[in-house]
Write a protein that holds these residues in place. Structure first.
Motif, short mmCIF file in Angstrom:
data_model
loop_
_atom_site.label_atom_id
_atom_site.label_comp_id
_atom_site.label_asym_id
_atom_site.label_seq_id
_atom_site.Cartn_x
_atom_site.Cartn_y
_atom_site.Cartn_z
N LEU A 1 0.82 -1.21 0.00
CA LEU A 1 0.00 0.00 0.00
C LEU A 1 0.85 1.26 0.00
O LEU A 1 0.57 2.23 -0.71
N ALA A 2 1.92 1.26 0.82
CA ALA A 2 2.80 2.42 0.87
C ALA A 2 3.48 2.65 -0.49
O ALA A 2 3.60 3.79 -0.97
N ALA A 3 3.91 1.56 -1.13
CA ALA A 3 4.55 1.70 -2.44
C ALA A 3 3.57 2.23 -3.49
O ALA A 3 3.91 3.07 -4.32
N ALA A 4 2.31 1.74 -3.43
CA ALA A 4 1.31 2.21 -4.37
C ALA A 4 1.03 3.69 -4.19
O ALA A 4 0.87 4.45 -5.17
N LEU A 5 0.96 4.15 -2.91
CA LEU A 5 0.73 5.57 -2.66
C LEU A 5 1.88 6.42 -3.18
O LEU A 5 1.68 7.49 -3.77
N LEU A 6 3.11 5.95 -2.98
CA LEU A 6 4.27 6.68 -3.46
C LEU A 6 4.27 6.77 -4.99
O LEU A 6 4.52 7.83 -5.58
N VAL A 7 3.99 5.64 -5.63
CA VAL A 7 3.98 5.62 -7.10
C VAL A 7 2.88 6.53 -7.64
O VAL A 7 3.09 7.32 -8.58
N GLY A 8 1.67 6.47 -7.05
CA GLY A 8 0.57 7.31 -7.49
C GLY A 8 0.86 8.79 -7.29
O GLY A 8 0.56 9.63 -8.14
N GLY A 9 1.45 9.14 -6.12
CA GLY A 9 1.78 10.53 -5.85
C GLY A 9 2.81 11.07 -6.83
O GLY A 9 2.70 12.20 -7.31
N LEU B 1 2.80 8.74 -16.19
CA LEU B 1 2.98 7.29 -16.21
C LEU B 1 4.45 6.92 -16.15
O LEU B 1 4.84 5.98 -15.43
N LEU B 2 5.29 7.68 -16.89
CA LEU B 2 6.73 7.39 -16.85
C LEU B 2 7.29 7.64 -15.45
O LEU B 2 8.13 6.85 -14.97
N ALA B 3 6.86 8.73 -14.80
CA ALA B 3 7.35 8.99 -13.44
C ALA B 3 6.94 7.88 -12.49
O ALA B 3 7.74 7.41 -11.65
N ALA B 4 5.69 7.43 -12.62
CA ALA B 4 5.24 6.33 -11.76
C ALA B 4 6.03 5.06 -12.05
O ALA B 4 6.41 4.32 -11.12
N LEU B 5 6.29 4.82 -13.34
CA LEU B 5 7.07 3.62 -13.68
C LEU B 5 8.49 3.69 -13.14
O LEU B 5 9.04 2.70 -12.63
N VAL B 6 9.10 4.90 -13.25
CA VAL B 6 10.46 5.05 -12.74
C VAL B 6 10.51 4.80 -11.24
O VAL B 6 11.38 4.08 -10.73
#
Length: 613
Positions: A12-20, A307-312
């Motif tokens: 969950l923490a990783a998903a929040l970081l990626v989404g942010g 999307l690229l930032a989230a992927l990175v």
């Protein structure tokens, strides 16, 4: 805390970081892209506005100069004089033709047109137009209007005409707006021009024209109907609800069209797109230019960046997770290391064997290509040798008739010498000399089939050349008992062509005609020549069976022949057409309406040929 719960919380923490991270990147890219689009759109607006202002300002000062015209002032002083009106109208017509404007006219104080570039305007009452009222009050009038007579839109500029300190009339010009309409293509987005009444007067979108950007009140509609600025246009509401913010300092209009357009009837082109709306007023005019730039590419780019930032960030987090689990993975790698080394060794050996096999195949292919190239060279050489043999046979065939004539003339010369008739002997020897020269010329066109030689065109007698060709076929004509219809004699028709080459072409055409009629019950040959539009046309027609479709299509191809095998090479017609074209003529074939084949040799006339030379 159990291991499963720790994994869930970490996920969950990783998903929040990626989404942010994706949202921040999207927001920044959207802001940057919108600003870049705004700069580019403003640049396009500036260029278009400059062009539009140039169209208007180039002619808007003309009405002010009309009061300097003696014809105009004389007319306003004597408005009842027909001569004054005609002189002023003539001056306005000339000036209008020079300017390229739609109309130029002069009104009196009551608004009646006294003189105009268009005679049909004379006597019209335009006192209801705002530009007349502005000019009558001593000011310069400017506004857009649709012509009451022709229905053509234009920009009207009016100026008071003073006689001393008193305003005695109004000069007005109607400027054509076609150049502005033609300039819409320079903008990459839909755009419009609105006047001071917030009515769209020009637009790259035809459906937007004569719509109102704001809701018109009843009083406004009544005023517009009285002034008839837009003729009978109903002026519906602009199909898009534009939320505008006006910067009073820079006079730049900005806004965004939302996806949902409420009750408006959106155009199919812009219905579901967010648009960046930029606008600016035109200097010195009451018009506003607005452009609608599509924000969809900017949002798509921003989505890609997000999307690229989230992927990175996801990759970074995944790398961290990989590092944390490295010890466990390392143990598994150590266990599989030996098996992996063995597999790598096997694949390396297979790759080496494949490389060796590939090298062998490359060598074999190179050898095959060399063998194929050698075989192709041998085939080309064999084809050349076969062609040389056929050419030798053709030369023998072409020289057979001159040799027969030489043999006959030589025998005649001996008989004349025995009789001591030296004059006849001299005539036969002259013919023998010409035939020897002609035999040399027979060989030259055959060479020209592969390599063209330089011809020597001159004024030549077509009848004489035809007589020489018939002379060489004289024996065969008698043997076949051919009925000869000769419509040309020496000294009648002249062409600008090489005489020897003309005899060679005619010799070939007559020979082909004799081949065509030799098996026919009626053996006839027609030879005619005529002039047409600076050219000489020579017709050679026979009473043979004619030409089939395949023969007509391939008649002038080298080595194509309809004769029996071993009779001719099929080069005669190809060489003959080559000779004709080299001299500026043409050789064509067709079936005659009365039967048989007809060949038409077109040659340059003497005058046309010399001019071309």
């Amino acid at each position: 805390m159990t291991r499963g719960l720790r994994i869930l919380l970490g996920s969950l923490a990783a998903a929040l970081l990626v989404g942010g991270a994706g949202w921040l990147a999207y927001t920044a890219s959207l802001r940057q892209g919108t600003e870049a689009l705004r700069r580019e759109s403003n640049h396009q607006l500036e260029l278009f506005a400059t062009a539009a202002e140039g169209v208007i300002k180039r002619q808007e000062s003309i009405p002010a100069t009309l009061q300097l015209s003696p014809e105009v002032l004389a007319l306003l002083r004597e408005p009842q004089s027909a001569a004054r009106a005609e002189a002023a109208s003539l001056y306005l017509r000339r000036l209008n033709a020079h300017l390229g404007s739609l109309e130029l006219f002069v009104q009196n104080q009551q608004g009646l047109v006294l003189a105009a570039s268009d005679a049909s305007l004379t006597g019209e009452d335009f006192s209801f137009r705002p530009y007349f009222l502005e000019a009558l009050a001593g000011r310069v009038g400017r506004h857009f209007a649709i012509g009451t007579r022709d229905g053509r839109p234009g920009y009207y500029v009016s100026h008071p005409i003073h006689d001393g300190a008193r305003v005695v009339g109004v000069a007005a010009i109607k400027i054509r707006l076609d150049p502005i309409d033609e300039a819409w293509a320079t903008l990459e987005s839909p755009a419009l021009l609105a006047d001071s009444n917030q009515v769209v007067i020009l637009s790259s979108e035809p459906a937007w024209r004569y719509t109102s950007l704001t809701e018109l009140s009843v009083d406004q509609r009544v005023d517009l109907q009285l002034s008839r600025l837009y003729a009978a246009q109903p002026l519906p509401r602009f199909p898009l609800k534009v939320d505008l913010r006006v910067d009073e300092d820079s006079q730049v209009v900005e806004g965004v069209l939302p996806h949902g357009l409420g009750e408006a009837a959106p155009t199919p082109r812009l219905a579901s797109r967010a648009m960046l709306v930029l606008g600016r007023p035109l200097n010195g005019m009451d018009w506003r230019l607005m452009m609608f730039s599509d924000l969809r590419p900017v949002r798509q780019q921003a989505s890609t960046h997000g999307l690229l930032a989230a992927l990175v960030l996801g990759v970074v987090l995944l790398s961290a997770l990989i590092l944390l689990q490295r010890r466990r993975i390392l143990r598994q790698k150590l266990e599989a290391h030996a098996a992996l080394e063995d597999q790598v060794a096997r694949r390396t050996q297979a790759l080496s064997e494949a490389n060796a096999q590939l090298a062998q195949e490359v060598t074999e292919r190179q050898q095959a290509e060399a063998t194929l190239r050698q075989a192709q060279d041998e085939l080309v050489h064999a084809g050349k040798m076969a062609a040389l043999g056929q050419l030798a046979t053709g030369i023998t065939h072409e020289l057979a008739q001159p040799l027969g004539a030489i043999r006959t003339l030589a025998g005649n010369a001996l008989e004349f010498m025995r009789r001591e008739d030296l004059r006849s002997v001299q005539g036969n020897l002259e013919i023998l000399t010409r035939l020897a020269d002609q035999m040399g010329q027979i060989i030259q066109p055959l060479k020209g089939f592969a390599r063209k030689s330089q011809a020597r065109p001159q004024r030549c007698d077509v009848g004489l050349a035809l007589g020489n060709a018939l002379f060489l076929h004289d024996q065969r004509l008698r043997q076949l008992q051919v009925a000869l219809h000769r419509g040309i004699e020496p000294g009648q028709v002249f062409a600008f062509f090489d005489p020897n080459r003309l005899e060679q072409v005619l010799l070939n055409l007559v020979g082909n005609a004799l081949d065509a009629v030799q098996d026919q019950p009626s053996r006839q040959l027609w030879l005619q020549a005529s002039h047409r539009e600076g050219q000489v046309l020579i017709h050679v027609r026979d009473s043979g069976p004619g030409l089939g479709d395949e023969a007509l299509a391939r008649l002038f191809e080298p080595f194509f022949t309809t004769k029996a095998q071993g009779v001719g090479l099929g080069l005669g017609l190809a060489i003959s057409r080559d000779i004709a074209r080299e001299g500026g003529g043409e050789l064509e074939a067709r079936n005659h309406a009365e039967g048989g084949a007809e060949f038409i040799l077109t040659l340059p006339g003497v005058d046309a040929g010399r001019a071309q030379a």
